[in-house]
Design a protein around this motif. Structure first.
Motif, PDB file in Angstrom:
ATOM      1  N   SER A 108       0.833  -1.204   0.000  1.00 37.90           N
ATOM      2  CA  SER A 108       0.000   0.000   0.000  1.00 37.90           C
ATOM      3  C   SER A 108       0.870   1.256   0.000  1.00 37.90           C
ATOM      4  O   SER A 108       0.619   2.197  -0.758  1.00 37.90           O
ATOM      5  N   ARG A 109       1.902   1.273   0.835  1.00 39.23           N
ATOM      6  CA  ARG A 109       2.808   2.420   0.880  1.00 39.23           C
ATOM      7  C   ARG A 109       3.548   2.601  -0.447  1.00 39.23           C
ATOM      8  O   ARG A 109       3.703   3.720  -0.927  1.00 39.23           O
ATOM      9  N   ALA A 110       4.022   1.500  -1.031  1.00 39.02           N
ATOM     10  CA  ALA A 110       4.782   1.584  -2.280  1.00 39.02           C
ATOM     11  C   ALA A 110       3.899   2.071  -3.430  1.00 39.02           C
ATOM     12  O   ALA A 110       4.343   2.871  -4.255  1.00 39.02           O
ATOM     13  N   ARG A 111       2.663   1.600  -3.473  1.00 41.14           N
ATOM     14  CA  ARG A 111       1.755   2.063  -4.532  1.00 41.14           C
ATOM     15  C   ARG A 111       1.458   3.548  -4.385  1.00 41.14           C
ATOM     16  O   ARG A 111       1.407   4.275  -5.375  1.00 41.14           O
ATOM     17  N   ALA A 112       1.285   4.003  -3.150  1.00 39.27           N
ATOM     18  CA  ALA A 112       1.029   5.428  -2.918  1.00 39.27           C
ATOM     19  C   ALA A 112       2.250   6.260  -3.315  1.00 39.27           C
ATOM     20  O   ALA A 112       2.111   7.319  -3.932  1.00 39.27           O
ATOM     21  N   ALA A 113       3.437   5.790  -2.990  1.00 39.10           N
ATOM     22  CA  ALA A 113       4.667   6.509  -3.356  1.00 39.10           C
ATOM     23  C   ALA A 113       4.846   6.525  -4.871  1.00 39.10           C
ATOM     24  O   ALA A 113       5.236   7.548  -5.450  1.00 39.10           O
ATOM     25  N   ALA A 114       4.541   5.423  -5.541  1.00 42.11           N
ATOM     26  CA  ALA A 114       4.675   5.358  -6.998  1.00 42.11           C
ATOM     27  C   ALA A 114       3.668   6.273  -7.678  1.00 42.11           C
ATOM     28  O   ALA A 114       3.973   6.887  -8.705  1.00 42.11           O
ATOM     29  N   ALA A 115       2.488   6.387  -7.105  1.00 41.52           N
ATOM     30  CA  ALA A 115       1.457   7.238  -7.696  1.00 41.52           C
ATOM     31  C   ALA A 115       1.847   8.710  -7.657  1.00 41.52           C
ATOM     32  O   ALA A 115       1.461   9.484  -8.535  1.00 41.52           O
ATOM     33  N   THR A 116       2.629   9.097  -6.660  1.00 35.80           N
ATOM     34  CA  THR A 116       3.071  10.487  -6.562  1.00 35.80           C
ATOM     35  C   THR A 116       4.433  10.700  -7.208  1.00 35.80           C
ATOM     36  O   THR A 116       4.974  11.801  -7.131  1.00 35.80           O
ATOM     37  N   GLY A 117       4.983   9.659  -7.799  1.00 35.94           N
ATOM     38  CA  GLY A 117       6.281   9.772  -8.463  1.00 35.94           C
ATOM     39  C   GLY A 117       7.457   9.802  -7.508  1.00 35.94           C
ATOM     40  O   GLY A 117       8.555  10.192  -7.885  1.00 35.94           O
TER      41      GLY A 117
END
Length: 147
Positions: free
Chosen positions: A66-75
């Protein structure tokens, strides 16, 4: 907020459990009990440790994903974060070091297989140490992470 606290707390507790088993419980069993009984006790401990490791890894993988997907979504990162790689390493070490090697070790005790019990035990210890190092790195990273 609760998931962030778990993400920071669980790796340290997990590492502590592994260190207690390796540095206290297993040596104490072999120091105080007859060798066959000590082997059974330590085998029982490692079985519980393996299943606990799988459960903790799955829980932490869900949190880190969940954290990694959120970080990837914000670049600001990748969906395949360092934490996820460390957790996948722990899963691999647990599966290979316990679930794959235990049947081979039982066969080696019965005189079957290409490797001796001692050789398989050495490989199993290597996987345990690698798992411990992955978890210590994960705990270190979680403790130093910014909120």
């Amino acid at each position: 907020m609760l998931l962030e606290r778990l993400r920071r707390l669980l790796p340290g507790l997990w590492a502590g459990m592994l260190l207690c088993i390796a540095a206290i419980a297993a040596p104490a069993a072999f120091a105080l009990l007859e060798r066959p009984v000590a082997g059974q006790v330590v085998g029982w401990l490692f079985q519980r440790e393996a299943w606990t490791s799988v459960v903790l890894a799955v829980l932490l993988l869900a949190i880190e994903r969940s954290r990694a997907r959120a970080a990837a979504a914000t670049g600001q990162g990748s969906v395949l974060s360092t934490e996820i790689l460390l957790l996948l390493g722990t899963v691999f070490c647990t599966v290979a070091g316990y679930f794959a090697l235990q049947p081979l070790m039982a066969a080696a005790r019965a005189g079957q297989g290409a490797l001796s019990f001692g050789q398989l035990h050495f490989i199993s210890v290597g996987f345990f140490v690698a798992k411990l190092l992955c978890i210590l790195a994960l705990a270190w990273r979680a403790a130093g992470a910014r909120r």
